[in-house]
Enzyme design. Structure first.
Site, PDB file in Angstrom:
ATOM      1  N   HIS A  60       0.843  -1.207   0.000  1.00 27.83           N
ATOM      2  CA  HIS A  60       0.000   0.000   0.000  1.00 27.83           C
ATOM      3  C   HIS A  60       0.872   1.249   0.000  1.00 27.83           C
ATOM      4  O   HIS A  60       0.651   2.180  -0.789  1.00 27.83           O
ATOM      5  CB  HIS A  60      -0.911  -0.008   1.224  1.00 27.83           C
ATOM      6  CG  HIS A  60      -1.488   1.337   1.565  1.00 27.83           C
ATOM      7  ND1 HIS A  60      -2.443   1.965   0.802  1.00 27.83           N
ATOM      8  CD2 HIS A  60      -1.217   2.183   2.613  1.00 27.83           C
ATOM      9  CE1 HIS A  60      -2.750   3.134   1.343  1.00 27.83           C
ATOM     10  NE2 HIS A  60      -2.005   3.287   2.442  1.00 27.83           N
ATOM     11  N   GLU A  88       2.403   4.894  12.913  1.00 26.16           N
ATOM     12  CA  GLU A  88       1.063   4.513  13.360  1.00 26.16           C
ATOM     13  C   GLU A  88       0.919   3.005  13.564  1.00 26.16           C
ATOM     14  O   GLU A  88       0.188   2.566  14.457  1.00 26.16           O
ATOM     15  CB  GLU A  88       0.038   4.999  12.332  1.00 26.16           C
ATOM     16  CG  GLU A  88      -1.401   4.828  12.750  1.00 26.16           C
ATOM     17  CD  GLU A  88      -2.365   5.468  11.745  1.00 26.16           C
ATOM     18  OE1 GLU A  88      -3.436   4.888  11.523  1.00 26.16           O
ATOM     19  OE2 GLU A  88      -2.029   6.533  11.206  1.00 26.16           O
ATOM     20  N   ASP A  89       1.641   2.205  12.763  1.00 27.98           N
ATOM     21  CA  ASP A  89       1.376   0.762  12.743  1.00 27.98           C
ATOM     22  C   ASP A  89       2.556  -0.132  13.104  1.00 27.98           C
ATOM     23  O   ASP A  89       2.457  -1.356  12.989  1.00 27.98           O
ATOM     24  CB  ASP A  89       0.857   0.352  11.351  1.00 27.98           C
ATOM     25  CG  ASP A  89      -0.475   1.004  11.029  1.00 27.98           C
ATOM     26  OD1 ASP A  89      -1.345   1.009  11.908  1.00 27.98           O
ATOM     27  OD2 ASP A  89      -0.635   1.516   9.912  1.00 27.98           O
TER      28      ASP A  89
END
Length: 729
Positions: A60, A88-89
């Site tokens: 992505h 964030e991840d």
């Protein structure tokens, strides 16, 4: 995100090679080692993470990077796109990004990272705060919006992998926030695709209905457009205008909006395919428009000049809807090649890598100047949802174009009022606005402005805004100036009242006071400045006793101490033997005055025998005396026997028009009656100020004189004596 062992294989290195191939076409000097370093870091960080579709999650980020490479963006932006989900991840933090790739990349990544650390159970507030953070990041570095829009575009292209309810939420957010965001930054190509993808999820039946109808009529529409292209190209060539002509298909969601707005079917949407004319110069645009109109009659109300008056997002073009043989209508757009690039790419056109130079920073500063101004206007708005509401007006709403009496054009958000226009001209014009004329006729300040309106603002000599104007204005500019004015005006009045109250208490208590001591006290009480403490006293938030309790009394000599002590004893004896009231003919009984009704000489009074506090004196009719548990035997006859200089406290409530200097005028009125102000409070709501005063008076006649003088103050509407517990007469 999920983790699956049977995830499909994706050649991430191959994707990266294709991105580099794109970069080489426009930037042969790009730092490919830095790009590969970003690839390896993000690939390792996301290792094992999969999307809902089962693809590697890092695929992505690479697709987002590829979209931005198509826009020919710089190396830092491409790296920020590659690592935009790392903070964030994954386990990495923003400092890790900053140390590896620099402050610019870290700032862009931070801007697109969702806020997750807010302790707030309300998801709407959390989402609004995330938007606020994004907007702030865009204002500081516009490249942030390019990454966010590319991220959302790929998410929308792959949305079918999500559950239906999640698809609905994301599509609605795309339609409400991200498509308007793309529009506001002039990125028409991305805006159209986002709208159509969201439309397909939100209203699939209407989407496929329009798609089917357009496919059925495609051949006829292409034939119609060719009937215009060939003769118009010949006419333009004959006029010596070098240009290119091409058809422009109308997008599904824009067709749907037109059908809905005009309540028509697809067969009555005539501009499903528009014609675009691209010329070398601005002068050629107007020349081409003249050639067009000389061959095909235009609709007078469908000629728009966005070159002379660009849209807020920088869009420039000439629009004209003309009639072609057969009674059909086609919209023609005429612009230069540079205008066309900006209309398609918007702010991205300014960040495209150019050989021998970077982005046009001056143009970029102009494009985000309005956004930085909004952030300045809304910095004091604590509620993120209120911020989002205000931002939608300035940021996402459509615009209207209105004119000043001199013919100057002003852009305002749809729904704006004459007051917004006044503040758009200048804050002083807004403050002194007393009325407005719209198209030569008197209009209310709440009137909604429309395209083409001519506005004349009527002004007075002195500023006279009110708090009620906050309910009228729609723009952040107007709200900012009004909030600033109201806050400043009320603050100064509160400071003045607080100073007066504190000075009286200091004088009465004979305290030893230096300015430095008061400054120290204000800081000890948590106020950064003395004026802020005085304002709190004036508003009734802090009592004068709390302040004077921290002061040191004057040091008295031995003789002064004896005199003071004797005076206090004499005063106590005098108060006990001469309270101003006789009880059953006796004047040496313990007496207190009821706070519920505050009787003063001249009022009819009655005594209530209390337990341990002597006789409590009430006004006749006080409802507290109606308690059946009191018993008639506890009521006793009392009469007034006060000294001429004896003072009594009375609370008054004043309602007046909220205006500047109101407190000062009330204070001056009290001074004219030689009345002392014991305490006070001030508040304002919906143009109405409520002032509560506790004043010292000698009797009812004195009170009536005070009320009469206060009633003379400009704007005073009602004065009431405090009557808690007094039955209505």
């Amino acid at each position: 995100m999920t983790r699956r062992a049977d995830a499909p294989t994706v050649d991430l290195t191959g994707m990266m090679e294709k991105i580099l191939a794109k970069v080489r076409t426009y930037n042969q000097h790009a730092d490919e080692d830095k790009l590969w370093f970003g690839f390896r870091f993000a690939s390792a960080a996301h290792e094992g993470q999969l999307r809902k579709s089962g693809e590697p999650f890092f695929a992505h980020a690479l697709t987002v990077t590829s979209i931005l490479a198509d826009l020919r963006l710089d190396v830092d932006t491409l790296i920020a796109a590659m690592v935009h989900d790392v903070v964030e991840d994954t386990r990495y933090e923003l400092d890790d990004i900053r140390q590896r790739f620099g402050a610019d990349v870290a700032h862009m990544v931070d801007g697109v990272t969702k806020i997750s650390g807010i302790r707030n159970a309300n998801p709407d507030a959390r989402k609004a705060e995330t938007y606020r953070k994004l907007v702030l990041a865009i204002a500081q570095d516009p490249r942030t919006v390019l990454i966010k829009l590319a991220d959302r575009l790929h998410n929308m292209r792959t949305i079918s992998a999500l559950k239906p309810d999640r698809q609905q939420d994301i599509a609605q957010e795309t339609m409400d926030v991200y498509a308007p965001l793309a529009h506001r930054f002039g990125m028409a190509r991305i805006k159209w695709e986002l709208e159509d993808l969201a439309f397909k999820v939100l209203q699939p039946e209407r989407y496929f209905e329009i798609e089917s109808g357009i496919n059925q009529t495609r051949t006829e529409r292409e034939r119609l457009i060719q009937r215009l292209v060939d003769p118009l190209q010949a006419a333009l060539d004959e006029a010596g205008i070098s240009c290119t002509l091409a058809g422009r298909p109308k997008h599904f969601y824009s067709i749907f909006r037109k059908m809905k707005a005009q309540d028509i079917g697809l067969d009555r949407v005539y501009d499903l395919l528009a014609l675009r004319v691209v010329t070398p110069t601005k002068a050629d645009c107007y020349h081409a428009l003249g050639v067009l109109h000389s061959h095909y009659p235009p609709l007078a109300d469908r000629i728009k000049d966005y070159i002379a008056t660009p849209k807020p997002n920088g869009y420039q073009s000439l629009h004209s809807t003309v009639r072609i043989p057969g009674g059909k209508y086609i919209e023609v757009q005429i612009r230069t090649a540079e205008m066309h690039e900006r209309s398609e790419l918007g702010i991205a056109a300014h960040w495209r890598y150019k050989e021998g130079g970077g982005a046009d920073k001056a143009d970029l500063a102009d494009m985000v100047k309005w956004l930085r101004q909004i952030m300045e206007w809304e910095k004091d708005v604590d509620d993120p949802r209120e911020f989002m509401k205000a931002l939608k007006v300035d940021f996402f709403d459509d615009e209207v174009f209105v004119f000043s009496p001199g013919g100057d054009v002003f852009q305002l958000p749809r729904g704006a009022t004459p007051l917004d226009f006044a503040f758009r001209i200048h804050s002083e014009v807004g403050f002194r606005c007393t009325g407005a004329k719209v198209n030569g006729r008197i209009a209310t300040l709440r009137s909604e402005l429309h395209n083409g309106d001519s506005i004349e603002i009527l002004t007075g000599k002195n500023p006279n805004p009110s708090t009620g104007w906050l309910d009228i204005v729609k723009t952040s500019r107007a709200r900012y100036h009004l909030r600033k004015w109201i806050k400043s005006t009320q603050y100064q009045e509160s400071v003045k009242l607080g100073r007066e109250l504190l000075e009286k208490d200091i004088h009465r208590g004979k305290f030893h006071v230096k300015v430095d001591a008061l400054v120290d006290i204000s800081q000890q009480m948590g106020y950064s400045a003395l004026d802020k403490l005085l304002a709190a006293v004036g508003r009734g938030e802090v009592s004068t006793a709390k302040v004077t309790g921290r002061l040191e009394p004057l040091q008295e000599s031995a003789a002064e101490k004896v005199f003071t002590k004797g005076k206090e004893l004499y005063g106590a004896l005098l108060r006990r033997t001469s309270s101003g009231v006789r009880v059953a003919g006796e004047d040496n009984l313990m007496v207190s005055f009821a706070r519920c009704c505050q009787p003063i000489p001249g009022d009819g009074i009655v005594g209530l025998i209390t337990r341990g506090r002597g006789v409590s004196v009430h006004r006749m009719g006080c409802s507290n005396l109606n308690d059946p548990n009191l018993g008639a035997e506890r009521l006793i006859e009392v009469t007034w026997d006060s000294r001429p200089d004896q003072m009594y406290l009375v609370k008054l409530t004043i309602e007046a028009e909220d205006r500047k200097n109101l407190i000062m005028d009330i204070s001056n009125a009290l001074s004219r009656t030689n009345s002392n102000l014991s305490s006070g409070d001030f508040s304002a709501e919906d143009d109405v100020a409520t002032v509560t005063l506790v004043v010292e008076v000698t009797n009812l006649n004195n009170l009536e004189k005070v009320i009469k003088e206060l009633d003379k103050v400009a704007g005073v509407q009602r004065i009431e004596r405090f009557q808690l517990g007094v039955a209505p007469s």
